[in-house]
Design an enzyme around this catalytic site. Structure first.
Site, PDB file in Angstrom:
ATOM      1  N   HIS A  55      -6.515  22.361 -37.518  1.00  0.00           N
ATOM      2  CA  HIS A  55      -6.899  21.290 -38.278  1.00  0.00           C
ATOM      3  C   HIS A  55      -7.812  21.941 -39.601  1.00  0.00           C
ATOM      4  O   HIS A  55      -8.778  22.594 -39.284  1.00  0.00           O
ATOM      5  CB  HIS A  55      -7.451  20.155 -37.523  1.00  0.00           C
ATOM      6  CG  HIS A  55      -7.579  18.852 -38.148  1.00  0.00           C
ATOM      7  ND1 HIS A  55      -6.569  18.321 -38.819  1.00  0.00           N
ATOM      8  CD2 HIS A  55      -8.888  18.196 -38.276  1.00  0.00           C
ATOM      9  CE1 HIS A  55      -6.820  17.217 -39.312  1.00  0.00           C
ATOM     10  NE2 HIS A  55      -8.038  17.004 -39.117  1.00  0.00           N
ATOM     11  N   CYS A  90     -22.905 -12.827 -43.163  1.00  0.00           N
ATOM     12  CA  CYS A  90     -22.981 -13.162 -42.125  1.00  0.00           C
ATOM     13  C   CYS A  90     -22.449 -12.537 -40.958  1.00  0.00           C
ATOM     14  O   CYS A  90     -21.294 -11.898 -41.374  1.00  0.00           O
ATOM     15  CB  CYS A  90     -23.186 -14.944 -41.710  1.00  0.00           C
ATOM     16  SG  CYS A  90     -24.230 -15.670 -43.090  1.00  0.00           S
ATOM     17  N   LYS A  95      -3.058   6.776 -34.390  1.00  0.00           N
ATOM     18  CA  LYS A  95      -4.202   6.608 -33.741  1.00  0.00           C
ATOM     19  C   LYS A  95      -4.981   5.450 -34.314  1.00  0.00           C
ATOM     20  O   LYS A  95      -4.694   5.149 -35.419  1.00  0.00           O
ATOM     21  CB  LYS A  95      -5.125   8.045 -33.821  1.00  0.00           C
ATOM     22  CG  LYS A  95      -5.367   8.473 -35.116  1.00  0.00           C
ATOM     23  CD  LYS A  95      -6.112   9.880 -35.297  1.00  0.00           C
ATOM     24  CE  LYS A  95      -6.621  10.279 -36.337  1.00  0.00           C
ATOM     25  NZ  LYS A  95      -6.962  11.660 -36.733  1.00  0.00           N
ATOM     26  N   ARG A 141     -14.492  21.843 -33.999  1.00  0.00           N
ATOM     27  CA  ARG A 141     -14.290  20.677 -33.121  1.00  0.00           C
ATOM     28  C   ARG A 141     -13.545  20.824 -31.813  1.00  0.00           C
ATOM     29  O   ARG A 141     -14.407  20.891 -30.976  1.00  0.00           O
ATOM     30  CB  ARG A 141     -13.490  19.412 -33.881  1.00  0.00           C
ATOM     31  CG  ARG A 141     -13.439  18.148 -33.211  1.00  0.00           C
ATOM     32  CD  ARG A 141     -12.840  16.870 -34.255  1.00  0.00           C
ATOM     33  NE  ARG A 141     -11.537  17.052 -34.665  1.00  0.00           N
ATOM     34  CZ  ARG A 141     -10.816  16.158 -35.053  1.00  0.00           C
ATOM     35  NH1 ARG A 141     -11.449  15.210 -35.951  1.00  0.00           N
ATOM     36  NH2 ARG A 141      -9.494  16.572 -35.553  1.00  0.00           N
ATOM     37  N   TYR A 178     -29.092 -15.822 -44.658  1.00  0.00           N
ATOM     38  CA  TYR A 178     -30.121 -15.091 -43.957  1.00  0.00           C
ATOM     39  C   TYR A 178     -31.185 -14.523 -44.980  1.00  0.00           C
ATOM     40  O   TYR A 178     -30.500 -13.748 -45.950  1.00  0.00           O
ATOM     41  CB  TYR A 178     -29.709 -14.249 -42.968  1.00  0.00           C
ATOM     42  CG  TYR A 178     -29.009 -14.946 -41.855  1.00  0.00           C
ATOM     43  CD1 TYR A 178     -29.611 -15.871 -40.960  1.00  0.00           C
ATOM     44  CD2 TYR A 178     -27.729 -14.511 -41.630  1.00  0.00           C
ATOM     45  CE1 TYR A 178     -28.902 -16.549 -40.118  1.00  0.00           C
ATOM     46  CE2 TYR A 178     -26.891 -15.212 -40.509  1.00  0.00           C
ATOM     47  CZ  TYR A 178     -27.700 -16.291 -39.602  1.00  0.00           C
ATOM     48  OH  TYR A 178     -26.825 -16.893 -38.811  1.00  0.00           O
ATOM     49  N   ASP A 188     -19.987 -14.102 -39.247  1.00  0.00           N
ATOM     50  CA  ASP A 188     -18.683 -14.544 -39.376  1.00  0.00           C
ATOM     51  C   ASP A 188     -18.321 -15.543 -40.523  1.00  0.00           C
ATOM     52  O   ASP A 188     -17.242 -16.036 -40.826  1.00  0.00           O
ATOM     53  CB  ASP A 188     -18.156 -15.748 -38.096  1.00  0.00           C
ATOM     54  CG  ASP A 188     -19.105 -15.431 -37.026  1.00  0.00           C
ATOM     55  OD1 ASP A 188     -18.607 -14.281 -36.193  1.00  0.00           O
ATOM     56  OD2 ASP A 188     -20.201 -15.699 -36.506  1.00  0.00           O
ATOM     57  N   ARG A 214       1.374  16.558 -39.669  1.00  0.00           N
ATOM     58  CA  ARG A 214       0.869  15.429 -38.732  1.00  0.00           C
ATOM     59  C   ARG A 214       0.269  14.237 -39.935  1.00  0.00           C
ATOM     60  O   ARG A 214      -0.597  14.601 -40.453  1.00  0.00           O
ATOM     61  CB  ARG A 214      -0.363  15.715 -38.040  1.00  0.00           C
ATOM     62  CG  ARG A 214      -0.004  16.969 -36.970  1.00  0.00           C
ATOM     63  CD  ARG A 214      -1.212  17.346 -36.279  1.00  0.00           C
ATOM     64  NE  ARG A 214      -2.510  17.633 -36.995  1.00  0.00           N
ATOM     65  CZ  ARG A 214      -2.524  19.092 -37.204  1.00  0.00           C
ATOM     66  NH1 ARG A 214      -1.894  20.038 -36.897  1.00  0.00           N
ATOM     67  NH2 ARG A 214      -3.761  19.265 -37.824  1.00  0.00           N
TER      68      ARG A 214
HETATM   69  C1  LIG Z   1      -6.346  12.239 -37.505  1.00  0.00           C
HETATM   70  C2  LIG Z   1      -5.742  13.662 -37.629  1.00  0.00           C
HETATM   71  C3  LIG Z   1      -4.696  13.921 -38.596  1.00  0.00           C
HETATM   72  C4  LIG Z   1      -4.162  12.996 -39.603  1.00  0.00           C
HETATM   73  O1  LIG Z   1      -5.179  12.899 -40.447  1.00  0.00           O
HETATM   74  P1  LIG Z   1      -4.835  12.103 -41.960  1.00  0.00           P
HETATM   75  O2  LIG Z   1      -5.985  12.596 -42.991  1.00  0.00           O
HETATM   76  O3  LIG Z   1      -5.100  10.590 -41.751  1.00  0.00           O
HETATM   77  O4  LIG Z   1      -3.493  12.616 -42.562  1.00  0.00           O
HETATM   78  C5  LIG Z   1      -4.111  15.048 -38.298  1.00  0.00           C
HETATM   79  N1  LIG Z   1      -4.363  16.069 -37.458  1.00  0.00           N
HETATM   80  C6  LIG Z   1      -5.425  15.747 -36.640  1.00  0.00           C
HETATM   81  C7  LIG Z   1      -5.906  16.717 -35.639  1.00  0.00           C
HETATM   82  C8  LIG Z   1      -6.227  14.513 -36.680  1.00  0.00           C
HETATM   83  O5  LIG Z   1      -7.288  14.434 -35.985  1.00  0.00           O
END
Ligand SMILES: *Cc1c(COP(=O)(O)O)cnc(C)c1O
Length: 375
Positions: free
Chosen positions: A172, A316, A41, A141, A270, A318, A225
């Site tokens: 998660h 700055c 992602k 979430r 700045y 850039d 994941r």
């Molecule tokens: C982003 C995400 C992950 C990956 O998490 P890491 O900490 O980068 O390994 C796994 N599961 C879900 C639901 C996530 O949103």
């Protein structure tokens, strides 16, 4: 097509070998029956979604996770045929497109299933829509919170003529990267209580982000994941040590665009917040907060030809200025992330200085910085 950033020597370099190394380490560590899906992602945490996905696949990843539908579509458009799970909630109106592209989505409510079912029927979609039920065990979430709600959804998925393929179920963890596992255990108990109401578990049962797989491997299920660790970054920051050497894949380099002697008493940038208290050599680096190099990094350091140099005056949009120990030519290499000689600057050290986490620094690096890949 004009590629903005192509003609400035400020680049993000991605070492695909490091990504493969990190995945290989996890592949050999995990249960062989547990699949590793690469989380790509947010443009592969700033590293480049397609290139990272391809490298991960070569190293043994058998699927991908993304946050939003368009990221999944980008992977499909690049020719990747593996399963792809969208981890966030996708609008049910896109159900036909999701099914047509053979993408899997996280579902966290009965209302979503009801709406998607209507849209699929109205569009006469023949392909099944792959669903992973999200369980909210304490992350707060998305997802089903109670066994009763979950049981209704599971029943819907099991109906004859269901347009859905019940492909996965997951949760998660909020604290898998912390030494204290009290809350983790609380979530794990909730998970067990919830999945107990599912009479037949789907193909994929998964709970592990990088931190969970690294430090709570026993509860992995049959897919992980794997995200931040594949990029070589420790999910805990510096709190816990990883079971193997993570190799950071990303470096960020530039070249000095201007070098001058600044007389004692003159100021920089700045707000004129920095004034030289002696004659000094100052170099200008063509990068700024528009590139994701945060303004808060004033006072931090970069490596110029392998030597630490302080960022003086405000960063700055850039450009920014650094104090040099001696005059060096325009074009001298500047390392903002990565190593030069014996010295190294990590994304972690930048995050520490900014009061945030390396995830935010990595995915904040702007598209204006070209990504250059090495094997
Ligand atoms: C982003 C995400 C992950 C990956 O998490 P890491 O900490 O980068 O390994 C796994 N599961 C879900 C639901 C996530 O949103």
């Amino acid at each position: 097509m004009v590629v903005i950033g192509e003609h400035r020597h400020t680049q993000v370099k991605i070492d695909l070998q490091a990504i493969k190394h990190n995945i290989n380490e996890e592949m050999t560590r995990k249960d062989p029956l547990t699949e590793l899906w690469a989380v790509v992602k947010a443009n592969g945490y700033g590293h480049g979604i397609i290139q990272v996905a391809q490298a991960a696949k070569q190293a043994g990843a058998t699927g991908f996770c993304v946050a939003i539908l368009d990221e999944a579509l980008a992977l499909r458009a690049a020719g990747l045929v593996e399963p792809i799970l969208v981890l966030g909630i996708t609008e049910p109106e896109y159900a036909p497109l999701i099914a047509e592209k053979d993408i899997s989505v996280a579902v966290g409510s009965q209302a979503w299933l009801d709406q998607a079912e209507k849209v699929l029927a109205a569009n006469h979609v023949a392909q099944p829509l792959h669903v992973h039920l999200a369980l909210d065990t304490g992350m707060g979430r998305i997802g089903f919170q109670t066994p009763a709600e979950l049981a209704v959804a599971v029943k819907t998925l099991a109906q004859a003529n269901s347009p859905f393929d019940f492909q996965g179920i997951f949760t998660h963890f909020a604290t898998a990267d912390q030494a204290d596992d009290t809350y983790f255990t609380h979530q794990l108990d909730n998970w067990k209580a919830l999945i107990a109401v599912v009479p037949e578990l789907p193909r994929y049962v998964h709970v592990s982000n990088s931190a969970t797989s690294l430090w709570h491997q026993a509860c992995n299920g049959n897919m992980i994941r794997f995200g931040v660790a594949l990029y070589g970054l420790n999910p805990s920051g510096t709190d816990l040590s990883a079971p193997y050497q993570l190799q950071p894949a990303l470096s960020l380099t530039a070249e000095l665009s201007f070098v001058k002697k600044l007389a004692r008493g003159k100021s920089i940038s700045y707000g004129a917040t920095y004034t030289a208290d002696q004659d000094e050599w100052i170099g200008t680096v063509p990068i700024g907060y528009a590139d994701g190099y945060e303004r808060r990094l004033q006072g931090f350091h970069v490596l110029v030809a392998g030597q630490f140099c302080e960022i003086v005056g405000r960063v700055c949009m850039d450009q920014m200025m650094v104090r040099l120990p001696k005059p060096v030519p325009v074009g001298t290499k500047v390392t903002l992330v990565g190593s030069d000689g014996d010295q190294e600057i990590s994304l972690q050290s930048i995050a520490d200085y900014c009061g945030t986490i390396h995830y935010e620094i990595a995915c904040g690096l702007a598209p204006r910085l070209p990504r250059v890949y090495t094997e």
